[in-house]
Design a protein around this motif. Structure first.
Motif, PDB file in Angstrom:
ATOM      1  N   VAL A  37     -34.290   9.936 -55.798  1.00 17.00           N
ATOM      2  CA  VAL A  37     -35.367   9.723 -54.687  1.00 17.00           C
ATOM      3  C   VAL A  37     -35.294   8.432 -54.214  1.00 17.00           C
ATOM      4  O   VAL A  37     -35.232   8.695 -52.734  1.00 17.00           O
ATOM      5  N   LEU A  38     -34.899   7.562 -54.350  1.00 24.26           N
ATOM      6  CA  LEU A  38     -34.508   6.143 -53.600  1.00 24.26           C
ATOM      7  C   LEU A  38     -33.165   6.479 -52.603  1.00 24.26           C
ATOM      8  O   LEU A  38     -33.376   6.024 -51.787  1.00 24.26           O
ATOM      9  N   PHE A  39     -32.265   7.122 -53.511  1.00 27.24           N
ATOM     10  CA  PHE A  39     -31.189   7.310 -52.583  1.00 27.24           C
ATOM     11  C   PHE A  39     -31.315   8.365 -51.402  1.00 27.24           C
ATOM     12  O   PHE A  39     -30.774   8.272 -50.273  1.00 27.24           O
ATOM     13  N   LYS A  40     -32.163   9.250 -51.666  1.00 25.26           N
ATOM     14  CA  LYS A  40     -32.584  10.367 -50.569  1.00 25.26           C
ATOM     15  C   LYS A  40     -33.471   9.365 -49.412  1.00 25.26           C
ATOM     16  O   LYS A  40     -32.997   9.832 -48.195  1.00 25.26           O
ATOM     17  N   HIS A  41     -33.942   8.358 -49.608  1.00 27.77           N
ATOM     18  CA  HIS A  41     -34.374   7.705 -48.509  1.00 27.77           C
ATOM     19  C   HIS A  41     -33.675   6.752 -47.735  1.00 27.77           C
ATOM     20  O   HIS A  41     -33.496   6.433 -46.811  1.00 27.77           O
ATOM     21  N   LEU A  42     -32.564   6.252 -48.798  1.00 28.76           N
ATOM     22  CA  LEU A  42     -31.517   5.434 -48.201  1.00 28.76           C
ATOM     23  C   LEU A  42     -30.701   6.195 -47.041  1.00 28.76           C
ATOM     24  O   LEU A  42     -30.266   5.960 -46.082  1.00 28.76           O
ATOM     25  N   TYR A  43     -30.486   7.516 -47.806  1.00 27.79           N
ATOM     26  CA  TYR A  43     -29.578   8.598 -46.734  1.00 27.79           C
ATOM     27  C   TYR A  43     -30.454   8.767 -45.433  1.00 27.79           C
ATOM     28  O   TYR A  43     -29.532   8.986 -44.454  1.00 27.79           O
ATOM     29  N   SER A  44     -31.849   8.855 -45.522  1.00 21.76           N
ATOM     30  CA  SER A  44     -32.400   9.125 -44.391  1.00 21.76           C
ATOM     31  C   SER A  44     -32.177   8.013 -43.583  1.00 21.76           C
ATOM     32  O   SER A  44     -32.608   8.269 -42.049  1.00 21.76           O
ATOM     33  N   PHE A  45     -31.962   6.908 -43.886  1.00 22.92           N
ATOM     34  CA  PHE A  45     -31.997   5.573 -42.905  1.00 22.92           C
ATOM     35  C   PHE A  45     -30.500   5.501 -42.533  1.00 22.92           C
ATOM     36  O   PHE A  45     -30.227   4.383 -42.015  1.00 22.92           O
ATOM     37  N   GLY A  46     -29.620   6.369 -42.826  1.00 17.40           N
ATOM     38  CA  GLY A  46     -28.131   6.281 -42.597  1.00 17.40           C
ATOM     39  C   GLY A  46     -27.104   5.714 -43.505  1.00 17.40           C
ATOM     40  O   GLY A  46     -25.835   5.768 -43.378  1.00 17.40           O
ATOM     41  N   ALA A  47     -27.554   5.211 -44.830  1.00 13.21           N
ATOM     42  CA  ALA A  47     -26.705   5.083 -45.807  1.00 13.21           C
ATOM     43  C   ALA A  47     -25.947   6.271 -46.280  1.00 13.21           C
ATOM     44  O   ALA A  47     -26.374   7.206 -46.381  1.00 13.21           O
ATOM     45  N   ARG A  48     -24.533   6.078 -46.404  1.00  5.80           N
ATOM     46  CA  ARG A  48     -23.551   7.320 -46.727  1.00  5.80           C
ATOM     47  C   ARG A  48     -23.052   6.886 -48.013  1.00  5.80           C
ATOM     48  O   ARG A  48     -22.641   7.768 -48.696  1.00  5.80           O
ATOM     49  N   THR A  49     -22.444   5.681 -48.293  1.00  4.69           N
ATOM     50  CA  THR A  49     -21.877   5.100 -49.307  1.00  4.69           C
ATOM     51  C   THR A  49     -22.583   3.996 -50.071  1.00  4.69           C
ATOM     52  O   THR A  49     -22.872   3.001 -49.153  1.00  4.69           O
ATOM     53  N   LEU A  50     -22.546   3.946 -50.971  1.00  4.41           N
ATOM     54  CA  LEU A  50     -23.118   2.653 -51.997  1.00  4.41           C
ATOM     55  C   LEU A  50     -22.023   2.329 -52.949  1.00  4.41           C
ATOM     56  O   LEU A  50     -21.399   2.907 -53.369  1.00  4.41           O
ATOM     57  N   GLU A  51     -22.483   1.017 -53.221  1.00  3.25           N
ATOM     58  CA  GLU A  51     -21.264   0.337 -54.116  1.00  3.25           C
ATOM     59  C   GLU A  51     -22.396  -0.005 -55.415  1.00  3.25           C
ATOM     60  O   GLU A  51     -22.936  -0.861 -55.390  1.00  3.25           O
ATOM     61  N   ARG A  52     -21.711   0.453 -56.714  1.00  4.35           N
ATOM     62  CA  ARG A  52     -22.410   0.144 -57.817  1.00  4.35           C
ATOM     63  C   ARG A  52     -21.721  -1.105 -58.397  1.00  4.35           C
ATOM     64  O   ARG A  52     -20.465  -1.358 -58.013  1.00  4.35           O
ATOM     65  N   LYS A  53     -21.969  -1.770 -59.442  1.00  6.84           N
ATOM     66  CA  LYS A  53     -21.204  -2.818 -60.096  1.00  6.84           C
ATOM     67  C   LYS A  53     -19.831  -2.340 -60.414  1.00  6.84           C
ATOM     68  O   LYS A  53     -19.689  -1.153 -60.781  1.00  6.84           O
ATOM     69  N   HIS A  54     -18.774  -3.389 -60.631  1.00  7.47           N
ATOM     70  CA  HIS A  54     -17.636  -3.188 -60.799  1.00  7.47           C
ATOM     71  C   HIS A  54     -16.983  -2.165 -59.742  1.00  7.47           C
ATOM     72  O   HIS A  54     -15.994  -1.244 -59.996  1.00  7.47           O
ATOM     73  N   ALA A  55     -17.574  -2.246 -58.616  1.00  5.97           N
ATOM     74  CA  ALA A  55     -16.887  -1.647 -57.470  1.00  5.97           C
ATOM     75  C   ALA A  55     -16.690  -0.151 -57.599  1.00  5.97           C
ATOM     76  O   ALA A  55     -15.982   0.534 -56.985  1.00  5.97           O
ATOM     77  N   VAL A  56     -17.654   0.707 -57.959  1.00  6.58           N
ATOM     78  CA  VAL A  56     -17.875   1.959 -58.355  1.00  6.58           C
ATOM     79  C   VAL A  56     -18.684   2.498 -56.838  1.00  6.58           C
ATOM     80  O   VAL A  56     -19.827   2.147 -56.747  1.00  6.58           O
ATOM     81  N   GLU A  57     -17.923   3.148 -56.011  1.00  9.49           N
ATOM     82  CA  GLU A  57     -18.537   3.635 -55.002  1.00  9.49           C
ATOM     83  C   GLU A  57     -18.964   4.999 -54.904  1.00  9.49           C
ATOM     84  O   GLU A  57     -18.641   5.970 -55.816  1.00  9.49           O
ATOM     85  N   ILE A  58     -20.411   5.138 -54.457  1.00 13.52           N
ATOM     86  CA  ILE A  58     -21.039   6.431 -54.554  1.00 13.52           C
ATOM     87  C   ILE A  58     -21.168   7.124 -53.106  1.00 13.52           C
ATOM     88  O   ILE A  58     -21.790   6.506 -52.266  1.00 13.52           O
ATOM     89  N   ASP A  59     -20.617   8.272 -52.941  1.00 12.57           N
ATOM     90  CA  ASP A  59     -20.609   8.925 -51.670  1.00 12.57           C
ATOM     91  C   ASP A  59     -21.699   9.657 -51.691  1.00 12.57           C
ATOM     92  O   ASP A  59     -21.814  10.966 -52.295  1.00 12.57           O
ATOM     93  N   LEU A  60     -22.921   9.579 -51.094  1.00 11.43           N
ATOM     94  CA  LEU A  60     -24.124  10.203 -51.107  1.00 11.43           C
ATOM     95  C   LEU A  60     -23.799  11.560 -50.559  1.00 11.43           C
ATOM     96  O   LEU A  60     -24.737  12.509 -50.882  1.00 11.43           O
ATOM     97  N   THR A  61     -23.024  11.832 -49.307  1.00  8.44           N
ATOM     98  CA  THR A  61     -22.937  13.226 -49.171  1.00  8.44           C
ATOM     99  C   THR A  61     -22.448  14.181 -50.050  1.00  8.44           C
ATOM    100  O   THR A  61     -22.478  15.364 -49.918  1.00  8.44           O
TER     101      THR A  61
END
Length: 72
Positions: A37-61
Motif C-alpha cells: 500500500v505504501l509502495f503504491k502511493h510512492l509509485y503514484s508520486f513517481g517513484a519507480r525504484t526503491l533501495e532496501r538495505k544492503h543495496a537490494v533494489e526494488i523495481d516497482l514496475t
C-alpha cells in the motif's frame, strides 16, 4: 546440489554468487508484500525504484501493487 558456501576460516564463510540472487529476490518479495500500500502511493508520486538495505533494489514496475494487504 552444489555447496552454497565455502569456509574461509573457522568463523567466516564466503557465499557463492548464485545464492545471493535468490536471497535478494526473497527480500524484495517480502518487502513488497508487507508494504504494497505504501509502495503504491510512492509509485503514484513517481517513484519507480526503491533501495532496501544492503543495496537490494526494488523495481516497482515489476510488482502488482494494487491489492489489499491480505491478498499481497
Amino acid at each position: 546440489m552444489p555447496e552454497t558456501s565455502v569456509e574461509t576460516d573457522s568463523n567466516a564463510y564466503d557465499w557463492r554468487e548464485w545464492v545471493n540472487e535468490y536471497i535478494n529476490e526473497s527480500k524484495r518479495l517480502l518487502t513488497v508484500r508487507r508494504k504494497n500500500v505504501l509502495f503504491k502511493h510512492l509509485y503514484s508520486f513517481g517513484a519507480r525504484t526503491l533501495e532496501r538495505k544492503h543495496a537490494v533494489e526494488i523495481d516497482l514496475t515489476e510488482y502488482e501493487l494494487d491489492m489489499y494487504p491480505s491478498e499481497a
